[in-house]
Design an enzyme around this catalytic site. Structure first.
Site, mmCIF file in Angstrom:
data_model
loop_
_atom_site.group_PDB
_atom_site.id
_atom_site.type_symbol
_atom_site.label_atom_id
_atom_site.label_comp_id
_atom_site.label_asym_id
_atom_site.label_seq_id
_atom_site.Cartn_x
_atom_site.Cartn_y
_atom_site.Cartn_z
ATOM 1 N N GLY A 1 10.111 -6.561 8.616
ATOM 2 C CA GLY A 1 9.131 -5.497 8.825
ATOM 3 C C GLY A 1 8.038 -5.550 7.779
ATOM 4 N N LEU B 1 10.402 -12.462 14.784
ATOM 5 C CA LEU B 1 10.722 -13.151 13.522
ATOM 6 C C LEU B 1 12.232 -13.069 13.349
ATOM 7 C CD1 LEU B 1 9.981 -14.418 10.784
ATOM 8 C CD2 LEU B 1 9.612 -12.117 9.916
ATOM 9 N N PHE C 1 2.905 27.406 -8.481
ATOM 10 C CA PHE C 1 2.014 26.965 -9.566
ATOM 11 C C PHE C 1 0.603 27.542 -9.450
ATOM 12 C CE2 PHE C 1 4.911 23.444 -8.335
ATOM 13 C CZ PHE C 1 5.838 23.628 -9.354
ATOM 14 N N ARG D 1 -1.509 26.703 -12.630
ATOM 15 C CA ARG D 1 -0.861 26.796 -13.942
ATOM 16 C C ARG D 1 -1.823 26.473 -15.099
ATOM 17 N NH1 ARG D 1 4.994 23.852 -14.261
ATOM 18 N NH2 ARG D 1 6.055 25.436 -15.455
ATOM 19 N N GLU E 1 3.177 28.865 -18.186
ATOM 20 C CA GLU E 1 2.028 27.968 -18.162
ATOM 21 C C GLU E 1 1.805 27.104 -19.412
ATOM 22 O OE1 GLU E 1 -1.474 30.220 -16.025
ATOM 23 O OE2 GLU E 1 -0.362 31.561 -17.336
HETATM 24 C C1 LIG Z 1 7.263 5.725 1.070
HETATM 25 C C2 LIG Z 1 7.032 4.264 1.259
HETATM 26 C C3 LIG Z 1 6.824 3.471 0.144
HETATM 27 C C4 LIG Z 1 6.600 2.111 0.298
HETATM 28 N N1 LIG Z 1 6.364 1.359 -0.817
HETATM 29 C C5 LIG Z 1 6.110 0.045 -0.680
HETATM 30 C C6 LIG Z 1 5.822 -0.764 -1.795
HETATM 31 O O1 LIG Z 1 5.803 -0.300 -2.929
HETATM 32 N N2 LIG Z 1 5.566 -2.077 -1.590
HETATM 33 C C7 LIG Z 1 5.595 -2.629 -0.341
HETATM 34 O O2 LIG Z 1 5.396 -3.816 -0.213
HETATM 35 N N3 LIG Z 1 5.863 -1.893 0.722
HETATM 36 C C8 LIG Z 1 6.113 -0.576 0.597
HETATM 37 N N4 LIG Z 1 6.341 0.180 1.695
HETATM 38 C C9 LIG Z 1 6.287 -0.464 3.014
HETATM 39 C C10 LIG Z 1 7.666 -0.914 3.456
HETATM 40 O O3 LIG Z 1 8.194 -1.868 2.609
HETATM 41 C C11 LIG Z 1 7.513 -1.506 4.825
HETATM 42 O O4 LIG Z 1 7.077 -0.465 5.661
HETATM 43 C C12 LIG Z 1 8.816 -2.035 5.338
HETATM 44 O O5 LIG Z 1 9.240 -3.150 4.641
HETATM 45 C C13 LIG Z 1 8.696 -2.366 6.794
HETATM 46 O O6 LIG Z 1 9.995 -2.611 7.292
HETATM 47 P P1 LIG Z 1 10.625 -1.722 8.424
HETATM 48 O O7 LIG Z 1 11.898 -2.355 8.800
HETATM 49 O O8 LIG Z 1 10.704 -0.323 8.025
HETATM 50 O O9 LIG Z 1 9.521 -1.921 9.540
HETATM 51 P P2 LIG Z 1 9.305 -1.122 10.858
HETATM 52 O O10 LIG Z 1 8.479 0.082 10.600
HETATM 53 O O11 LIG Z 1 10.588 -0.907 11.514
HETATM 54 O O12 LIG Z 1 8.449 -2.206 11.627
HETATM 55 C C14 LIG Z 1 7.214 -2.614 11.090
HETATM 56 C C15 LIG Z 1 6.484 -3.615 11.967
HETATM 57 O O13 LIG Z 1 7.113 -4.883 11.848
HETATM 58 C C16 LIG Z 1 7.401 -5.433 13.129
HETATM 59 N N5 LIG Z 1 8.665 -6.124 13.014
HETATM 60 C C17 LIG Z 1 9.753 -5.698 12.338
HETATM 61 N N6 LIG Z 1 10.714 -6.638 12.404
HETATM 62 C C18 LIG Z 1 10.219 -7.656 13.135
HETATM 63 C C19 LIG Z 1 10.737 -8.904 13.550
HETATM 64 N N7 LIG Z 1 11.957 -9.281 13.223
HETATM 65 N N8 LIG Z 1 9.966 -9.709 14.306
HETATM 66 C C20 LIG Z 1 8.708 -9.343 14.645
HETATM 67 N N9 LIG Z 1 8.177 -8.165 14.282
HETATM 68 C C21 LIG Z 1 8.920 -7.334 13.533
HETATM 69 C C22 LIG Z 1 7.463 -4.258 14.052
HETATM 70 O O14 LIG Z 1 7.107 -4.638 15.341
HETATM 71 C C23 LIG Z 1 6.481 -3.305 13.451
HETATM 72 O O15 LIG Z 1 5.220 -3.541 13.940
HETATM 73 C C24 LIG Z 1 6.588 1.531 1.576
HETATM 74 C C25 LIG Z 1 6.811 2.324 2.707
HETATM 75 C C26 LIG Z 1 7.021 3.687 2.555
HETATM 76 C C27 LIG Z 1 7.241 4.530 3.762
#
Ligand SMILES: Cc1cc2nc3c(=O)[nH]c(=O)nc-3n(C[C@H](O)[C@H](O)[C@H](O)COP(=O)(O)OP(=O)(O)OC[C@H]3O[C@@H](n4cnc5c(N)ncnc54)[C@H](O)[C@@H]3O)c2cc1C
Ligand code: FES
Ligand code: FES
Length: 1349
Positions: free
Chosen positions: A359, A414, A809, A923, A1272
């Protein structure tokens, strides 16, 4: 395989807290996509705060069973992003499942509460769940595991120290500072920290009371789910919801079929990318494919490198890499190490536990931390699609065209990622700089790899990738190609930096500044250069002297360590009755309820029959005429009941508290982006929001659009009156001074970021126009007044209730009133109960915050550092309506002297009227800004005179009984005591010397130290604002119901009031109960604000209790040996009233602004803080090393609560002065609308050593039991970190011969620090650097014999 061909819809089976949940019988579970929506149907302990995975308030534990390994896995996850359908076969534990007051309070809950780790309590269930999950996996966690587990949980109240203290009680490591080896230990009572002969305490809780952690008591994994996992054949699951269908295949074949049939359907694994897009951008995916159960996507193979399944979570990847690194030769694991480095700080643990590697790669966000390093490390993607051959492509190909569009086809999946071993002569590194060290998306991240020709320093292959620079990961391709065949030396470094800057041009979004990004881009390469250089030289025996320490320290990133802390307070008098709780560190009265999730917040109130949900429609223009509002589409939207506009307000829509109105609904024009225009009432939150998005508004833009203070000055746009204070003869005095300093400092605004957003529930009673209004507010009487005025009914028909508030606050005063009017008008129009809960984004957009501030100053002083004359102008950005801006401006004037006597002073304050959302109380109320201006010019005097800043402070500090600039007398004795104690306790001079040495020995890292005094006047300027009332009932069973006008918002006021009543009535606290604050019981109460809540309500409670005791006295006298119950029974039988009101008239305060003098305050609180920091000059990053605070708070009623207020405010101050940055578009649209864009301090930001001491033997005749108000003042002390950073920057600049004066603005972010630490790189970026070699970085390498030119 089309959907029709897939298996029929299944029953969604999972467990919550040991109870089976079957989806088909609960269709509502399907309607909402995330777990939290489903949970809130019956479990309200899990809190909703940001909705985007950024705050951790909604943390739950998910457990799953793996039948092959027969292992149960537990991991924390954010319920707000957790797709409910992904829970099939899993068990969820929420805070209610961990323990409750009805069954057993779990040790985690107990310790968090008893260690005072909960104030408003809104973050507490999330904290409990993170710690609980950690303990389920590690019974005795290490400090690193604790800080990692809490990195994804935000708390706005406590400052984290007590939460970490609670965690430490589960640690095998010692609780103490562990400095014994150095001869000093925090627990040694004869330590320098203590005044000899004083009876002081250092423990705020007793570990003896704690139940042991007994893992056998935990909920077991449901056997039924185990059986299901083992016996049921794995089959495709299909769940159909109202607007979307979830398909979860089990084989790769099926997955490929599905992807071929639904190429546009996202593959959702962790939902951390798709989820926020759906929520915040309104993207709808009718079909979602969940590939997590496909084995091929979870496999891990170790061959000549690692092949990792794309669905593996980032936590799993972290574990795999850690294992591989420990098992393989160093040479082979360089890429693994670099990836692991990024994973440590990527998101919080809740995110890493669910987010997948695939992802992260496929979503190709510009801010992906992994793509640059994986691409540089030559990783390969294994892609598959129906009917096509397996495709193995280098990840770098995805970014080859520079736009990220050269991509994976929609039908491709992927399957896995191949991470090759590194080779001999190959180096791989990863870098990142983010607005906060942990749980923050990077500003710039990078992955770099170089391969040398065997046994040489000749570059054979080079890869440099950056993230954060443009809309996707980008490769410095031409640069890399140009360098093949070159030696790894100075010329190469020089040329590379130039080439990179030519090739990579950061695109700017969201108020980014290009120069900082560019500087990071080259600085990261320099760091890579140094790292490789160091390794090359280490391998080459000719260079046995190695890299000098001056350079090598920059190669280590700052790490988060669990802080060592100590809190010191004076014990109660020896003779005090053990039952008397005053002066003791009593746990917050709701602490356990916070920790068990039983504490009820506004939105936890059960829904009322027929209740409607309200969604507001806000202006997208900063200044415009409303030409038309088209609600036709919205009204047709499902579930919509009505749309409410200004025309529906029965009476007052515009409130005139001054010349300009506060407005409920915009009528003909809008005056800021985010102004409420109308509101949609619908049968659910989802429907209301969907319809709100369909309301079409046409605008005609009006001129001028004023956003900044500078623009307001240009257009002469101010709220009246402007205020001035003057003493002495400023103009004459300037003629006598040795030197004059002039300058300007800008201080940015601050978002309250209370964890509970603004909420209202308005319930019409159906009779006599009565309405109950439940509001998260600090000022119920004001809500009552505004709602009554809006509805055109007398105040006696409106009952406002507040049980507790999840942080305020200052932000839940007038703004809460306007929102309550919106909800009440809707309730009146629809004759239904109406609930309005602002989303985090709307809350940040609509409700304003702390005023941005500009301080212009001219200061005349003598060469010996004495201040003679000061002429200042303060401008605050009030936004579009007056709110309390003029009051804030006044307070900033009254408190601008901080701790200093200024003999000749002229000071103006202007509240600017602009087209930003209206700013409000926060605050400190203007003091944190104006006193920062003062401390800034004090530091400027030090620079100009060559004296130390602390000397200038000491010379000018109030010393004797003297007058302020508005002629109020003050006795500064305790100011001096705090200052001296802080000097002593922090070992200031000793550490200053040590810092000097450190700075001499380190080139790229520098330390800084600063000590700042505090004088905080308490009072509200006029008597009626500090009046207070209480109502105390004694029931015939002897129990007592206490009510007063104060609001519990985390500051522990109810706990303190119960302590007061307990002392006065001489009964245990357990017999006294507090139910809610209500306008029904206490009329006309004043706002809980200005730090005086305890002072004034305490007086009223005392008065009520004394009245009761006076009535009881004859009965007690007659039967002195009787019990409380005997006396109460007797009193009832004698018809003695057992109910009494108490009243406090308020402080006799006044201020005459015409004369510029008065007694606006009743007493003064004092303090001092010393902070030490370390900065990384290459990135601007910093670490808070140590803070010592000494505070005079009189005789503390509850040292635990008071120290909690000091620490919490201090950390909020660190946020204000060093991190929290609001960003707007040029059109006035707020960009920073959630925790992902706006960074408040997290666990990683608190000082590694943190000590707070309460000044002993301090009396205060003006407040209850000689205490002082403390809500505060501590915030301002956060500026000691600002000045410590300035000190560190100064030593960088001195070393580099940068003599020109410099100004640092607030917040002093990494960007500013980096720019101030000017060097070849910053000059290169700004184009001021010549064609020569690097000045600083190189000369010393040559001098040290590391390099020959
Ligand atoms: C609060 C928060 C903090 C974050 N901080 C960081 C950070 O500091 N650094 C950073 O790099 N990222 C950060 N992220 C992003 C996070 O790492 C990515 O959103 C995450 O890795 C995506 O993986 P997922 O499984 O949740 O993806 P999903 O949301 O489930 O999917 C994301 C996309 O990938 C596609 N996809 C997923 N798997 C496949 C596959 N096997 N084949 C083809 N397509 C696929 C899906 O179709 C979709 O479009 C943060 C996200 C949040 C919400
Ligand atoms: S509400 Fe889920 S992380 Fe903030
Ligand atoms: S106690 Fe943590 S947010 Fe209030």
């Amino acid at each position: 395989m089309a959907l029709q061909g897939a298996a029929a819809a299944q029953e969604l089976v999972f467990y919550v807290n040991g109870r089976k949940v079957i989806g088909a019988s609960k269709p509502e579970l399907f309607i909402n996509f995330s777990l939290i929506a489903a949970l809130s149907v019956r479990l309200t302990g899990t809190k909703y705060s940001c909705g985007g995975g950024g705050c951790g308030a909604c943390t739950v534990m998910v457990s799953s069973y793996e039948p092959t390994s027969k292992k149960i896995q537990h991991y924390s996850a954010n319920a707000c992003l957790l797709p409910i359908c992904s829970l099939y076969g899993k068990a969820v534990t929420t805070v209610e499942g961990v323990g409750s007051t009805e069954t057993r309070v779990h040790p985690v809950q107990e310790r968090l509460a008893k260690c005072h780790g909960s104030q408003c309590g809104f973050c507490t269930p999330g904290m409990v769940m993170s710690i609980y999950t950690l303990l389920r996996n590690h019974l005795e966690p290490t400090s690193e595991q604790i800080t990692a587990a809490l990195a994804g949980n935000l708390c706005r109240c406590t400052g984290y120290r007590p939460i970490l203290d609670a965690c430490k009680t589960f640690c095998e490591e010692s609780l103490c500072c562990q400095n014994k080896a150095n001869g000093k230990c925090c627990l040694d009572q004869d330590n320098d920290l203590f005044d000899k002969g004083e009876k002081v305490c250092t423990r705020l809780f007793s570990t003896d009371e704690f139940q042991p952690l007994d893992p056998t008591q935990e909920l077991i994994f449901p056997p039924e789910l185990m059986r299901m996992a083992e016996s049921q054949p794995k089959q495709t699951l299909v769940f159909r919801g109202e607007r979307m269908t979830w398909i979860s295949p089990v084989s790769l074949d099926e997955l490929l079929d599905l992807k071929a049939a639904y190429p546009k359907a996202p593959l959702v694994v962790g939902n951390t990318s798709v989820g926020p897009e759906m929520k915040f951008k309104g993207i709808l995916h009718p079909v979602v494919i969940a590939p997590a159960r496909v084995l091929d996507l979870n496999l891990v193979k170790c061959t000549d490198g690692l092949t990792i399944g794309a669905a593996c979570s980032l936590t799993v990847v972290k574990d795999i890499l850690t294992r591989a690194i420990s098992e393989s030769p160093v040479e082979k694991t360089k890429t693994f190490c670099a990836v692991l480095q990024q994973l440590r700080t990527l998101g919080g643990e809740q995110i890493r536990n669910v987010a997948s590697l695939g992802g992260n790669i496929v979503s190709r966000k510009s801010t992906s931390d992994l793509n640059p390093v994986l691409a540089a490390g030559n990783c390969m993607l294994n892609l598959l699609s129906r009917g096509k051959k397996r495709k193995l492509i280098p990840l770098s190909d995805l970014f080859a065209d520079g736009s990220g569009n050269n991509t994976i086809m929609p039908e491709e999946v992927l399957v896995s990622i191949y991470v090759p071993h590194s080779r001999k002569g190959e180096y791989v590194s990863a870098f990142r700089q983010a607005p906060r060290r942990e749980n923050a998306l990077p500003i710039i991240c990078a992955g770099m790899r170089v391969l040398f020709e065997e046994e040489t320093n000749i570059i054979k292959d080079l890869s440099i990738f950056y993230g954060g620079s443009v809309s996707t990961t980008i490769c410095a391709k031409q640069t890399c190609q140009a360098l093949i065949g070159r030696s790894w030396n100075e010329q190469m470094l020089n040329e590379t930096c130039r080439l990179i800057l030519k090739e990579i041009t950061p695109s700017l979004a969201w108020g980014d500044k290009a120069d900082y990004k560019k500087t990071l881009i080259v600085s990261f390469f320099y760091r890579f250069f140094l790292e490789v250089f160091l390794s090359l030289k280490t391998m080459d025996s000719c260079y046995s002297r190695g890299m000098p320490a001056e350079y090598s320290s920059v190669l280590q990133d700052f790490e988060t360590k669990i802080p060592q802390s100590i809190q010191i307070y004076q014990d109660v008098e020896r003779g005090q009755s053990p039952q008397d709780p005053v002066g003791r560190p009593i746990m917050h009265q709701s602490g356990i309820k916070h920790a068990t999730g039983e504490a009820v917040y506004n939105d936890d109130l059960p829904s009322v029959d027929g209740e409607l949900f309200l969604a507001v429609v806000t202006s997208s223009r900063a200044h415009a005429k409303i030409v038309s509002i088209d609600t036709s589409e919205a009204l047709k939207s499902p579930g919509v009941f009505d749309i409410i506009t200004a025309h529906d307000v029965p009476a007052t829509n515009e409130f005139y508290y001054s010349d300009d109105p506060e407005i409920v609904f915009a009528r003909n024009k809008v005056i800021c982006v985010g102004q409420i225009i109308c509101a949609v009432a619908a049968d659910s939150e989802v429907h209301a929001k969907q319809a709100a998005a369909k309301v079409k508004i046409e605008y005609e833009v009006l001129e001028p659009v004023i956003l900044t203070i500078e623009e307001a000055i240009k257009h002469n746009s101010f709220f009246e009156p402007k205020r001035k204070l003057e003493q002495g003869n400023v103009d004459e005095a300037f003629k006598t001074v040795d030197k004059i300093l002039e300058g300007v400092i800008h201080i940015g605004g601050q978002e309250h970021f209370y964890m509970e957003t603004q909420t209202v529930l308005a319930v019409p009673k159906g009779e006599d126009k009565e309405m109950d209004v439940y509001v998260s507010t600090q000022h119920p009487a004001f809500i009552q007044e505004m709602v009554a005025a809006s509805l055109g009914v007398p105040a006696n028909r409106i009952m406002c209730h507040v049980k507790r508030v999840g942080g305020a606050f200052g932000g839940k005063l007038l703004k809460a009133g306007l929102l309550a009017s919106v909800a009440a008008v809707a309730a009146k129009k629809t004759s239904r109960a109406v609930r309005l809960v602002l989303s985090r984004g709307d809350d940040m957009l609509i409700t304003g915050g702390r005023h941005p501030f500009v301080g212009k100053y001219k200061v005349g002083f003598m060469n010996d550092g004495r201040i003679v004359a000061v002429d200042t102008e303060f401008y605050i950005n009030g936004g579009c309506t007056p709110d309390e801006s003029v009051l804030v401006a006044e307070t900033s004037l009254l408190k601008m002297d901080n701790a200093y006597r200024i003999p000749n002073l002229r000071c103006w304050a202007y509240a600017c009227k602009t087209n930003l959302p209206s700013n409000t109380a926060f605050r400190g109320f203007g003091f944190p800004q104006s006193a920062l201006v003062t401390e800034n010019w004090i530091t400027g005097i030090a620079d100009k005179t060559g004296l130390s800043a602390e000397k200038v402070r000491e010379i000018n500090m109030y010393r004797e009984n003297e007058q302020t600039h508005f002629k109020q007398r003050l006795d500064p004795e305790n100011l001096i005591r705090c200052w001296n104690e802080c000097m002593e306790k922090s070992a200031y001079y000793k550490r200053k010397t040590a810092i000097k040495e450190f700075n001499e020995q380190n080139y790229w890292k520098k330390k800084g130290i600063a000590i700042v005094p505090l004088k905080f006047p308490l009072g509200l300027g006029t008597r009626y604002l500090s009046q207070a009332a209480a109502l105390v009932h004694i029931y015939t069973d002897g129990s007592v119901l206490l009510t007063h006008g104060g609001i519990e918002m985390g500051q522990g006021i109810h706990t303190k009031m119960i302590q007061v009543a307990s002392r006065e009535l001489n009964i245990p606290m357990s017999r006294i109960h507090f139910c809610e604050t209500s306008t029904k019981t206490i009329p006309n109460s004043c706002a809980s604000a200005g730090s005086v809540g305890t002072d004034v309500n305490g007086m009223a409670v005392k008065d009520a209790c004394q009245t009761l005791l006076k009535r009881l006295q004859p009965i007690i006298n007659k039967n002195p040996k009787g019990t409380w119950n005997d006396w109460i029974k007797e009193a009832f039988e004698q018809s003695v009233s057992l109910s009494a009101t108490g009243y406090f008239r308020g402080y006799n305060e006044n201020m005459d602004w015409e004369k510029g003098e008065g007694q606006p305050f009743t007493y003064f609180l004092f303090g001092a803080a010393c902070s030490e920091v370390e900065i990384n000059c290459l990135t601007g990053d910093h670490k808070n090393v140590r803070t010592d605070i000494v505070m005079d708070i009189g005789c503390s009623i509850n040292p635990a609560v008071d120290i909690g207020q000091i620490e919490g405010a201090f950390v909020q101050g660190i946020g204000l002065y060093t991190m929290e940055e609001l960003k707007y578009s040029p059109e006035g649209v707020l960009y920073t609308r959630g925790p992902n864009q706006y960074k408040i301090p997290a666990v990683c930001d608190i000082p590694e050593q943190f000590s707070v001491s309460l000044l002993s033997s301090s009396q205060n005749p003006y407040a209850i039991y000689s205490s002082k108000g403390i809500g505060e003042p501590g915030l301002f002390l956060g500026c000691s970190v600002f000045f410590a950073l300035r000190d560190a920057v100064t030593s960088v600049r001195n070393e580099r011969g940068l003599s020109q004066p410099f100004t640092l603005n607030s917040p002093l972010t990494a960007e500013q620090i980096r720019a101030a630490c000017a060097d070849d790189f910053t000059e290169m970026v700004t184009g001021t650097w010549g064609t020569g070699m690097f000045n600083y970085l190189w000369r010393d390498l040559v001098n040290f014999g590391i390099l020959t030119l």
